[in-house]
Scaffold this active site. Structure first.
Site, PDB file in Angstrom:
ATOM      1  N   ASP A   1      46.383  56.666  17.882  1.00 17.60           N
ATOM      2  CA  ASP A   1      45.197  56.559  17.021  1.00 17.60           C
ATOM      3  C   ASP A   1      45.366  55.525  15.904  1.00 17.60           C
ATOM      4  O   ASP A   1      44.392  55.149  15.256  1.00 17.60           O
ATOM      5  CB  ASP A   1      44.761  57.926  16.463  1.00 17.60           C
ATOM      6  CG  ASP A   1      45.861  58.646  15.707  1.00 17.60           C
ATOM      7  OD1 ASP A   1      47.005  58.144  15.677  1.00 17.60           O
ATOM      8  OD2 ASP A   1      45.576  59.729  15.154  1.00 17.60           O
ATOM      9  N   ARG A   2      46.596  55.050  15.688  1.00 16.33           N
ATOM     10  CA  ARG A   2      46.796  54.029  14.643  1.00 16.33           C
ATOM     11  C   ARG A   2      46.994  52.648  15.256  1.00 16.33           C
ATOM     12  O   ARG A   2      47.429  52.535  16.404  1.00 16.33           O
ATOM     13  CB  ARG A   2      48.044  54.333  13.832  1.00 16.33           C
ATOM     14  CG  ARG A   2      47.975  55.610  13.065  1.00 16.33           C
ATOM     15  CD  ARG A   2      49.186  55.729  12.177  1.00 16.33           C
ATOM     16  NE  ARG A   2      49.119  56.967  11.414  1.00 16.33           N
ATOM     17  CZ  ARG A   2      49.780  57.174  10.297  1.00 16.33           C
ATOM     18  NH1 ARG A   2      50.564  56.227   9.805  1.00 16.33           N
ATOM     19  NH2 ARG A   2      49.677  58.310   9.653  1.00 16.33           N
TER      20      ARG A   2
ATOM     21  N   SER B   1      46.334  53.770   6.142  1.00 20.93           N
ATOM     22  CA  SER B   1      47.512  54.134   6.928  1.00 20.93           C
ATOM     23  C   SER B   1      47.391  53.663   8.376  1.00 20.93           C
ATOM     24  O   SER B   1      47.837  54.351   9.278  1.00 20.93           O
ATOM     25  CB  SER B   1      47.698  55.645   6.873  1.00 20.93           C
ATOM     26  OG  SER B   1      46.503  56.298   7.299  1.00 20.93           O
TER      27      SER B   1
ATOM     28  N   THR C   1      41.955  61.728   2.203  1.00 21.80           N
ATOM     29  CA  THR C   1      42.830  61.264   3.278  1.00 21.80           C
ATOM     30  C   THR C   1      42.753  62.206   4.477  1.00 21.80           C
ATOM     31  O   THR C   1      42.779  63.422   4.310  1.00 21.80           O
ATOM     32  CB  THR C   1      44.270  61.225   2.745  1.00 21.80           C
ATOM     33  OG1 THR C   1      44.318  60.261   1.696  1.00 21.80           O
ATOM     34  CG2 THR C   1      45.258  60.844   3.833  1.00 21.80           C
TER      35      THR C   1
ATOM     36  N   GLU D   1      41.335  53.943   7.325  1.00 25.75           N
ATOM     37  CA  GLU D   1      42.305  54.436   6.352  1.00 25.75           C
ATOM     38  C   GLU D   1      43.364  53.364   6.159  1.00 25.75           C
ATOM     39  O   GLU D   1      43.676  52.608   7.087  1.00 25.75           O
ATOM     40  CB  GLU D   1      42.976  55.712   6.853  1.00 25.75           C
ATOM     41  CG  GLU D   1      42.050  56.892   6.962  1.00 25.75           C
ATOM     42  CD  GLU D   1      42.840  58.191   7.081  1.00 25.75           C
ATOM     43  OE1 GLU D   1      43.064  58.830   6.049  1.00 25.75           O
ATOM     44  OE2 GLU D   1      43.242  58.546   8.201  1.00 25.75           O
TER      45      GLU D   1
ATOM     46  N   SER E   1      52.287  62.487  15.889  1.00 29.91           N
ATOM     47  CA  SER E   1      51.789  61.143  15.594  1.00 29.91           C
ATOM     48  C   SER E   1      52.904  60.107  15.432  1.00 29.91           C
ATOM     49  O   SER E   1      53.668  59.878  16.349  1.00 29.91           O
ATOM     50  CB  SER E   1      50.898  61.204  14.361  1.00 29.91           C
ATOM     51  OG  SER E   1      50.254  59.995  14.172  1.00 29.91           O
ATOM     52  N   HIS E   2      53.033  59.542  14.235  1.00 33.31           N
ATOM     53  CA  HIS E   2      53.995  58.468  13.997  1.00 33.31           C
ATOM     54  C   HIS E   2      55.376  59.001  13.621  1.00 33.31           C
ATOM     55  O   HIS E   2      56.280  58.215  13.367  1.00 33.31           O
ATOM     56  CB  HIS E   2      53.465  57.576  12.883  1.00 33.31           C
ATOM     57  CG  HIS E   2      53.181  58.357  11.649  1.00 33.31           C
ATOM     58  ND1 HIS E   2      52.153  59.270  11.581  1.00 33.31           N
ATOM     59  CD2 HIS E   2      53.814  58.424  10.460  1.00 33.31           C
ATOM     60  CE1 HIS E   2      52.155  59.843  10.393  1.00 33.31           C
ATOM     61  NE2 HIS E   2      53.159  59.347   9.690  1.00 33.31           N
TER      62      HIS E   2
ATOM     63  N   ASP F   1      50.731  58.624  19.167  1.00 30.39           N
ATOM     64  CA  ASP F   1      49.595  59.250  19.848  1.00 30.39           C
ATOM     65  C   ASP F   1      48.398  58.312  19.996  1.00 30.39           C
ATOM     66  O   ASP F   1      47.327  58.733  20.446  1.00 30.39           O
ATOM     67  CB  ASP F   1      49.190  60.541  19.135  1.00 30.39           C
ATOM     68  CG  ASP F   1      48.698  60.325  17.719  1.00 30.39           C
ATOM     69  OD1 ASP F   1      49.203  59.417  17.035  1.00 30.39           O
ATOM     70  OD2 ASP F   1      47.793  61.058  17.284  1.00 30.39           O
TER      71      ASP F   1
ATOM     72  N   ASP G   1      50.675  53.746  17.236  1.00 34.41           N
ATOM     73  CA  ASP G   1      51.606  54.832  16.940  1.00 34.41           C
ATOM     74  C   ASP G   1      51.784  55.746  18.151  1.00 34.41           C
ATOM     75  O   ASP G   1      51.207  55.501  19.222  1.00 34.41           O
ATOM     76  CB  ASP G   1      51.176  55.616  15.688  1.00 34.41           C
ATOM     77  CG  ASP G   1      49.946  56.479  15.908  1.00 34.41           C
ATOM     78  OD1 ASP G   1      49.180  56.181  16.844  1.00 34.41           O
ATOM     79  OD2 ASP G   1      49.753  57.453  15.153  1.00 34.41           O
TER      80      ASP G   1
ATOM     81  N   LYS H   1      40.525  58.497  14.978  1.00 34.63           N
ATOM     82  CA  LYS H   1      40.817  57.071  14.837  1.00 34.63           C
ATOM     83  C   LYS H   1      41.197  56.553  16.208  1.00 34.63           C
ATOM     84  O   LYS H   1      41.651  57.319  17.053  1.00 34.63           O
ATOM     85  CB  LYS H   1      42.005  56.853  13.900  1.00 34.63           C
ATOM     86  CG  LYS H   1      41.875  57.500  12.564  1.00 34.63           C
ATOM     87  CD  LYS H   1      43.185  57.429  11.792  1.00 34.63           C
ATOM     88  CE  LYS H   1      44.229  58.342  12.367  1.00 34.63           C
ATOM     89  NZ  LYS H   1      45.360  58.632  11.497  1.00 34.63           N
TER      90      LYS H   1
HETATM   91  C1  VG1 Z   1      49.037  60.342   6.803  1.00 43.51           C
HETATM   92  C2  VG1 Z   1      48.135  59.224   6.352  1.00 43.51           C
HETATM   93  C3  VG1 Z   1      46.686  59.598   6.600  1.00 43.51           C
HETATM   94  C4  VG1 Z   1      46.493  59.952   8.084  1.00 43.51           C
HETATM   95  C5  VG1 Z   1      47.466  61.040   8.466  1.00 43.51           C
HETATM   96  C6  VG1 Z   1      47.400  61.359   9.942  1.00 43.51           C
HETATM   97  O1  VG1 Z   1      48.788  61.501   6.039  1.00 43.51           O
HETATM   98  O2  VG1 Z   1      48.333  58.913   5.012  1.00 43.51           O
HETATM   99  O3  VG1 Z   1      45.852  58.525   6.221  1.00 43.51           O
HETATM  100  O4  VG1 Z   1      45.176  60.382   8.320  1.00 43.51           O
HETATM  101  O5  VG1 Z   1      48.797  60.642   8.173  1.00 43.51           O
HETATM  102  O6  VG1 Z   1      47.576  60.222  10.709  1.00 43.51           O
HETATM  103  P1  VG1 Z   1      49.690  61.939   4.765  1.00 43.51           P
HETATM  104  O7  VG1 Z   1      49.122  63.251   4.310  1.00 43.51           O
HETATM  105  O8  VG1 Z   1      51.100  62.010   5.240  1.00 43.51           O
HETATM  106  O9  VG1 Z   1      49.517  60.852   3.747  1.00 43.51           O
HETATM  107  V1  VG1 Z   1      48.116  60.373  12.270  1.00 43.51           V
HETATM  108  O10 VG1 Z   1      48.044  58.915  13.017  1.00 43.51           O
HETATM  109  O11 VG1 Z   1      49.624  61.039  11.851  1.00 43.51           O
HETATM  110  O12 VG1 Z   1      47.242  61.555  13.001  1.00 43.51           O
HETATM  111 CO    CO Z   2      48.614  59.098  14.990  1.00 37.97          CO
END
Ligand code: VG1
Ligand code: CO
Length: 564
Positions: free
Chosen positions: A296-297, A382, A361, A380, A121-122, A294, A292, A393
């Site tokens: 989804d953000r 985030s 979350t 979310e 992801s990010h 992938d 981000d 997302k």
């Molecule tokens: C983080 C965010 C959460 C999100 C998750 C995956 O998780 O806070 O809201 O769903 O990343 O997002 P954490 O446990 O680090 O707080 V993504 O775009 O990485 O799939």
């Molecule tokens: Co992501």
């Protein structure tokens, strides 16, 4: 078709103790996958073994990733293992690349039993960055904890895996490839698909593309700037916004997916989306967004970089939901936000008499509600927003939702927000991240906080900072009972709720590849004083949050690594 049947072999292996999926899949440093023998194979076999053989045999599965370093190498292994594990057909993105929302879309379209997403992801990519694996189930959403727990259990005792070492797939050509395996009646099929087209088609049925085209490229069109941050979403942005909706070429930047995201964090916030933030500052663009790695953000900005907090973003979409044709057809079944997300959405839910769900979350908790027909829109804090068109997302969807609202209301982003706050009041919200702190110190802090909060005297306790006084109304460790299947999920964050509705929340991140990240979320509601600076407004709560937790002293820090 190749005439000589491919051999299926079983390879002995030894388990690893640390393949527990976190908030969103298994995330580790690339070198962990590269240097530990069969680390990838073990986890992939654990995924396949978690699926009942009767469901797996002859089934369709989807595979794709965000194009980060190791994506391609991993796909080659997954194809060989899928064939050997009885999967009948694999649908793979062209060059092995698909955004997370597109994978969700393709799983649903092909009625696949699930999909494997290769993304962290990010998190940063490249040889020194992170790699990750997420398993989505048949609904197109991240596997529930019952499934990820099963995968983890299998990974702890795994002794062998199956693969077809001779199977070579060509990821560069769209179309069907068939392979004969020994002891199999039917050939194993790989379909390389143009996921951009499938995904664009889904969006065409949700939004009014003709109206959006007029808004983005007709007379008096607005000027937008989209930053794909060298993540997977670039080709989707180009096809949908530039080719189809007619946006000029300078509307889309950083659209070539890179294995290391150009050395940056593909994380759409004010700190990491620097190119976008810089280009928005002088007012050339009316609307900006970043995505981000992938896809989804999303982060939404208005003219001059006016920042829309993700918690407000979902509330604004909720309040204007009928600007989106899809919802005019389906109606609105419910709204949901993750627990730390501000309660701005709750106010819209209350005013519109639509049910509001507060989930832990992570995207996986929304899917069950959507499958049961209880939920239409979720968000979310985030930077994740989504609808029930898929089970992930969806960054591009959120941008099109915002543009649909702006097109219908003929207002700037800032004016939409200002009106929203005037009508509903404003939730000031911020998140402090303390990255790479010592795991023991972080866990100890959480334990001590929980003990303190459990003390009867803690409720009703008053905290004064300057002329602000906060009285504790409720304090707990958030737990969630899924309204659909009753599953209880515990230990989802410590929350202190004050009598005016303000909240302090402490959580440990579940997406780190190593070390610990402490997150503190601050949320405070104001009915009147709605045009102030967020950090100024939340300073008293921040002081209390740090005092109660002693976070700085415990971790030897003087401030957060990232503030959003
Ligand atoms: C983080 C965010 C959460 C999100 C998750 C995956 O998780 O806070 O809201 O769903 O990343 O997002 P954490 O446990 O680090 O707080 V993504 O775009 O990485 O799939
Ligand atoms: Co992501």
């Amino acid at each position: 078709m190749d005439n000589s049947p491919l051999q299926v072999v079983t390879v002995p292996t030894a388990p690893y103790p640390d393949q527990r999926p976190g908030t969103s899949g298994l995330r580790k440093k690339v070198y962990v996958f590269q240097s530990r023998r069969n680390y990838l194979h073990n986890f992939i076999q654990s995924i396949f073994s978690s699926i009942d053989l009767r469901d797996r045999q002859g089934s369709t599965m989807v595979v794709g990733g965000d194009g980060r370093f190791f994506n391609q190498a991993a796909i080659e292994v997954i194809v060989q293992m899928a064939a050997a594990n009885g999967v009948g057909r694999l649908v793979i993105g062209h060059h092995g690349i698909m955004s997370t929302p597109a994978i969700s879309c393709v799983i649903r379209k092909y009625k696949a039993i699930g999909g494997i997403i290769l993304t962290a992801s990010h998190n940063p990519g490249g040889p020194d960055g992170d790699f990750g694996i997420v398993f989505d189930t048949a609904n197109g959403g991240p596997a529930k904890e019952a499934v990820t727990n099963k995968i983890f259990q299998i990974s702890r005792t795994i002794e062998k895996f199956a693969l077809c070492p001779g199977l070579r797939v060509d990821l560069t050509t769209v179309g069907r490839q068939m392979f004969d395996l020994e002891n199999k009646f039917k050939p194993f099929t790989v379909e390389i698909v143009d996921s951009v087209e499938s995904y664009a088609n889904l969006l065409r049925n949700i939004f009014d593309f003709a109206a959006l085209k007029e808004f983005l490229s007709g007379k008096n069109h607005i000027r937008i700037r989209l930053d794909a941050m060298h993540g997977v979403v670039g080709p989707y942005v180009k096809r949908i916004f530039c080719e189809e909706l007619g946006c000029p070429a300078n509307s889309a930047i950083n659209c070539v997916p890179l294995e290391d995201f150009g050395g940056q964090h593909p994380d759409p916030n004010l700190i990491h989306a620097v190119d976008l933030v810089d280009s928005m500052r002088d007012g050339q663009y009316d609307f900006g967004a970043a995505f981000d790695g992938d896809g989804d953000r999303n982060m939404i900005l208005g003219k001059h970089g006016f920042f829309v907090s993700p918690s407000d973003s979902v509330a604004v979409i909720a309040a204007n939901i009928f600007c989106i044709p899809y919802f005019q057809q389906t109606g609105v079944r419910g709204f949901a936000r993750s627990m730390p997300t501000s309660t701005a959405l709750d106010r819209v839910a209350k005013a519109t008499k639509i049910e509001l769900y507060e989930t832990p979350t992570g995207t996986k908790f929304f899917g069950n509600l959507m499958d049961a027909g209880l939920l239409s829109l979720c968000g979310e804090e985030s930077f994740g927003t989504g609808g029930d068109h898929i089970r992930e997302k969806d960054g591009l969807w959120a941008v099109l939702a915002w543009l649909s609202i702006l097109a219908a209301r003929r207002q700037s982003v800032e004016d939409v927000l200002r009106e929203h706050w005037l009508k509903y009041g404003r939730n000031y919200f911020t998140r402090f991240d303390y990255e790479d702190v010592e795991i023991d110190a972080a866990c100890e802090m959480m334990e001590d906080l929980e003990i303190m909060m459990a003390d009867k005297a803690f409720v009703k306790q008053r905290f004064a900072v300057g002329d602000k006084i906060y009285q504790v109304d409720k304090a707990d460790n958030f737990e969630y009972a899924d309204p659909v299947d009753g599953t209880i999920t515990r230990n989802q964050g410590l929350r202190i709720i004050f009598s005016d509705g303000s909240r302090i929340i402490y959580r440990l991140s579940g997406t780190r590849s190593e070390g610990a990240t402490v997150r503190i979320y601050l949320d405070s509601y104001e009915r009147e004083d709605i045009f102030q600076d967020t950090q100024v407004m939340l300073a008293p709560l921040a002081t209390i949050a740090l005092k109660i937790s002693q976070l700085h002293q415990r971790t030897d820090r003087s401030g957060p690594s990232v503030i959003t």
